[in-house]
Scaffold this active site. Structure first.
Site, mmCIF file in Angstrom:
data_model
loop_
_atom_site.group_PDB
_atom_site.id
_atom_site.type_symbol
_atom_site.label_atom_id
_atom_site.label_comp_id
_atom_site.label_asym_id
_atom_site.label_seq_id
_atom_site.Cartn_x
_atom_site.Cartn_y
_atom_site.Cartn_z
ATOM 1 N N ASP A 182 0.575 -1.173 0.162
ATOM 2 C CA ASP A 182 -0.055 -0.034 0.094
ATOM 3 C C ASP A 182 0.727 1.280 -0.146
ATOM 4 O O ASP A 182 0.444 2.302 0.558
ATOM 5 C CB ASP A 182 -0.944 -0.134 1.361
ATOM 6 C CG ASP A 182 -1.697 -1.097 1.289
ATOM 7 O OD1 ASP A 182 -2.146 -1.834 0.200
ATOM 8 O OD2 ASP A 182 -1.814 -1.862 2.260
ATOM 9 N N LYS A 236 2.151 2.130 -4.974
ATOM 10 C CA LYS A 236 2.624 1.452 -6.270
ATOM 11 C C LYS A 236 1.726 1.966 -7.626
ATOM 12 O O LYS A 236 2.242 2.113 -8.741
ATOM 13 C CB LYS A 236 2.961 0.140 -6.112
ATOM 14 C CG LYS A 236 4.030 -0.272 -5.096
ATOM 15 C CD LYS A 236 4.203 -1.770 -4.847
ATOM 16 C CE LYS A 236 2.947 -2.314 -4.365
ATOM 17 N NZ LYS A 236 2.447 -2.074 -3.068
ATOM 18 N N GLY A 267 -4.977 -4.909 -5.007
ATOM 19 C CA GLY A 267 -5.552 -3.756 -5.009
ATOM 20 C C GLY A 267 -4.723 -2.444 -5.251
ATOM 21 O O GLY A 267 -4.056 -2.027 -4.180
ATOM 22 N N HIS A 268 -4.833 -1.796 -6.442
ATOM 23 C CA HIS A 268 -4.260 -0.566 -6.625
ATOM 24 C C HIS A 268 -5.369 0.517 -6.784
ATOM 25 O O HIS A 268 -6.388 0.128 -7.478
ATOM 26 C CB HIS A 268 -3.593 -0.762 -7.950
ATOM 27 C CG HIS A 268 -2.307 -1.439 -7.947
ATOM 28 N ND1 HIS A 268 -1.437 -1.438 -6.728
ATOM 29 C CD2 HIS A 268 -1.651 -2.226 -8.713
ATOM 30 C CE1 HIS A 268 -0.349 -2.020 -6.943
ATOM 31 N NE2 HIS A 268 -0.412 -2.810 -8.194
ATOM 32 N N GLN A 309 1.944 -6.091 -3.135
ATOM 33 C CA GLN A 309 2.247 -6.264 -1.693
ATOM 34 C C GLN A 309 3.557 -5.284 -1.587
ATOM 35 O O GLN A 309 3.755 -4.504 -2.261
ATOM 36 C CB GLN A 309 2.323 -7.495 -1.159
ATOM 37 C CG GLN A 309 1.072 -8.070 -0.823
ATOM 38 C CD GLN A 309 0.640 -8.916 -2.278
ATOM 39 O OE1 GLN A 309 1.367 -9.666 -2.781
ATOM 40 N NE2 GLN A 309 -0.359 -8.806 -2.492
ATOM 41 N N THR A 330 2.900 -12.532 2.810
ATOM 42 C CA THR A 330 2.111 -13.120 1.750
ATOM 43 C C THR A 330 2.910 -14.326 1.450
ATOM 44 O O THR A 330 4.016 -14.744 1.747
ATOM 45 C CB THR A 330 2.176 -11.984 0.753
ATOM 46 O OG1 THR A 330 0.884 -12.311 -0.250
ATOM 47 C CG2 THR A 330 3.214 -11.817 0.021
ATOM 48 N N SER A 361 5.736 12.243 -4.257
ATOM 49 C CA SER A 361 4.060 12.280 -4.662
ATOM 50 C C SER A 361 3.525 13.011 -3.454
ATOM 51 O O SER A 361 3.833 12.982 -2.392
ATOM 52 C CB SER A 361 3.596 10.608 -4.692
ATOM 53 O OG SER A 361 2.321 10.795 -4.659
HETATM 54 P P1 GDP Z 1 -0.676 0.339 -3.914
HETATM 55 O O1 GDP Z 1 -1.315 -1.084 -3.615
HETATM 56 O O2 GDP Z 1 0.837 0.241 -3.333
HETATM 57 O O3 GDP Z 1 -0.851 0.859 -5.214
HETATM 58 O O4 GDP Z 1 -1.346 1.246 -2.773
HETATM 59 P P2 GDP Z 1 -2.713 1.642 -2.728
HETATM 60 O O5 GDP Z 1 -3.516 1.888 -3.958
HETATM 61 O O6 GDP Z 1 -3.450 0.559 -1.753
HETATM 62 O O7 GDP Z 1 -2.868 2.788 -1.780
HETATM 63 C C1 GDP Z 1 -2.318 4.081 -1.975
HETATM 64 C C2 GDP Z 1 -3.409 5.067 -1.847
HETATM 65 O O8 GDP Z 1 -2.933 6.424 -1.671
HETATM 66 C C3 GDP Z 1 -4.145 5.209 -2.866
HETATM 67 O O9 GDP Z 1 -5.742 5.437 -2.503
HETATM 68 C C4 GDP Z 1 -3.683 6.395 -3.889
HETATM 69 O O10 GDP Z 1 -4.703 7.021 -4.643
HETATM 70 C C5 GDP Z 1 -3.336 7.286 -2.569
HETATM 71 N N1 GDP Z 1 -1.997 7.960 -2.884
HETATM 72 C C6 GDP Z 1 -0.989 7.471 -3.606
HETATM 73 N N2 GDP Z 1 -0.145 8.625 -3.566
HETATM 74 C C7 GDP Z 1 -0.311 9.534 -2.739
HETATM 75 C C8 GDP Z 1 -0.005 10.850 -2.152
HETATM 76 O O11 GDP Z 1 1.030 11.045 -2.520
HETATM 77 N N3 GDP Z 1 -0.752 11.515 -1.660
HETATM 78 C C9 GDP Z 1 -1.860 11.169 -1.154
HETATM 79 N N4 GDP Z 1 -2.628 11.886 -0.046
HETATM 80 N N5 GDP Z 1 -2.449 9.913 -1.433
HETATM 81 C C10 GDP Z 1 -1.862 9.222 -2.612
#
Ligand code: GDP
Length: 441
Positions: free
Chosen positions: A13, A16, A40-41, A223, A238, A412
């Protein structure tokens, strides 16, 4: 060298999905190499937002080919559902989405067993998503699993007999119902084989050919490194190799074809499920991070455990993955703090540890040694230029850079693809080449 691995440096999370999505224009192929529909992205751009569980976020870019590699475990029903959801939104996967014929299949019996085990484990729960990922990897290694190419084979019923007997014996011992009948499940397999036929491919060969033809490949980890089955906080991990090394095994691309590694590091720490998390903050600060960072699972909606950045874990992860450059995410979530503690060591039985211990018990007992950095108390949301960041925010980035000894090539500052600082220079160019994506503004 043109092919890279994008890997999470913490417990998943890290964001990515957004980073991969942002970098897509610089690549021709995006491939996943491990995990299943537990990933889950969330990708946001403009007013749209997409949650993808199985298919790489590259699918949102019409010119990009997407691969689900041999190292993955695939639930055919979840796959069909995701393809349909994309089609509904006007995203066509036809002719550019490929599923490895060597990938393992997740059966409903795997998921049922997953849930039974978690229910039986009580407080020792791993906190799996209950989707059968772990049991599917077990039957893979136990050599009783079925792969995508086996679904339509003439001996499918025979193969199923072995698999279902294994799953059923544990399920019934845990008080569950018996598994499916091989004849009925074989019919289901044949239907899945048909449904997967347009996507099925020898994806290792496809990727090798693409690499030879000079196409650029991005291998997307799911993950995070601390959840890797070998290197993570075992047994709270995992069931696959989430670190960059897993990219070769799970895709069929040889190590010599990989040119670089981009680590994705969140500016603080989160974790879903059980297991040690030394910098967890169960008080106000943790609650603030969870709310402001929207730290709830994409797949399950579960609240994530939150805490401060752990540089002991991040250094361990940096070394394991051979990270060339980092994308530091969610810096904006730290905006409100007057002071930001960063973990620079662990205090364990009177000793100061700077390395990440293997024993879960040591990790659970270890007290983080914090260094407090000044906060900035100004909004950085959506900032696009590094120099625009408050001095204290730049100092925070520089501190992490210095401790990890790796450049922070991307920072970011918001969930949207366009809310990113790209720090142009050799580290970024080395990974994304000269097709540097200019975010739409
Ligand atoms: P992943 O599995 O590594 O892709 O991560 P997730 O999608 O589960 O979690 C990332 C969450 O943070 C998502 O809801 C993104 O939209 C959000 N997100 C990603 N980068 C940023 C950021 O720089 N700032 C904020 N506030 N949210 C972000």
């Amino acid at each position: 060298m043109t092919n890279i691995v994008v890997v999470g440096m913490q417990w998943g999370d890290e964001g990515k999905g957004k980073i991969v999505d942002l970098l897509c224009p610089a690549f021709d192929v995006v491939a996943r190499y491990q995990g299943g529909h537990n990933a889950g992205h969330t990708v946001r751009f403009g007013d749209s937002h997409f949650s993808l569980r199985l298919i790489p976020s590259g699918i949102l870019h019409p010119e990009v080919q997407c691969v689900l590699g041999n190292g993955m475990v695939i639930d055919p029903a979840a796959f069909a559902e995701e393809v349909a959801k994309l089609a509904e939104a006007g995203v066509s996967a036809d002719g550019r989405l490929f599923v490895s014929e060597r990938a393992q299949v997740i059966f409903p019996e795997h998921a049922a067993l997953d849930l039974l085990r978690e229910a039986a484990a009580g407080s020792g729960k791993i906190g799996t998503t209950g989707r059968g990922i772990g049991p599917a990897y077990e039957t893979k290694v136990g050599r009783s699993g079925l792969r995508v190419c086996d679904l339509g084979a003439s001996d499918v019923e025979e193969r199923l007999r072995t698999l279902l007997v294994r799953l059923e014996s544990e399920s019934t011992a845990l008080g569950g119902a018996g598994g499916g009948h091989p004849v009925r499940v074989a019919d289901q397999c044949r239907a899945w084989a048909e449904q997967l036929a347009p996507y099925r491919a020898d994806t290792a060969e496809l990727l090798q050919d693409a690499a030879r033809a000079g196409k650029r490949i991005m291998l997307e980890g799911a993950q995070g490194s601390m959840l890797d089955v070998d290197h993570g906080t075992y047994p709270f991990v995992t069931s696959s190799s989430a670190t960059a090394g897993g990219a070769c095994i799970g895709s069929g691309l040889p190590p010599s074809a990989i040119g670089g590694v981009l680590g994705v590091l969140k500016a603080y720490t989160t974790r879903v499920g059980g297991g040690p998390l030394p910098t967890e903050d169960t008080g106000e600060a943790g609650e603030y991070l969870r709310k402001r960072g929207n730290e709830f699972g994409t797949v399950t909606g579960r609240p994530r455990r939150c805490g401060w950045l752990d540089l002991v874990a991040a250094r361990y992860s940096q070394a394991l993955n051979g990270v060339d450059a980092v994308a530091l995410t969610k810096l904006d979530v730290l905006d409100g703090f007057a002071e930001i503690p960063v973990c620079v060591g662990y205090r364990y039985r009177g000793e100061l540890l700077r390395r990440f211990p293997a024993e879960g018990r040591a990790l659970a007992e270890a007290k983080p040694e914090y260094q407090a950095l000044p906060g900035w108390r100004k909004s950085t949301v959506g900032m696009l230029d590094y120099d625009e960041l408050p001095q204290a925010a730049r100092d925070y980035v520089a501190f992490v850079e210095d401790r990890l000894e790796v450049p922070m090539a991307l920072v970011s500052t918001g969930p949207r693809r366009e809310e990113t600082i790209l720090r142009d220079g050799p580290p970024l160019r080395r990974l994304v080449g000269d097709r540097l994506p200019v975010p739409p503004r």
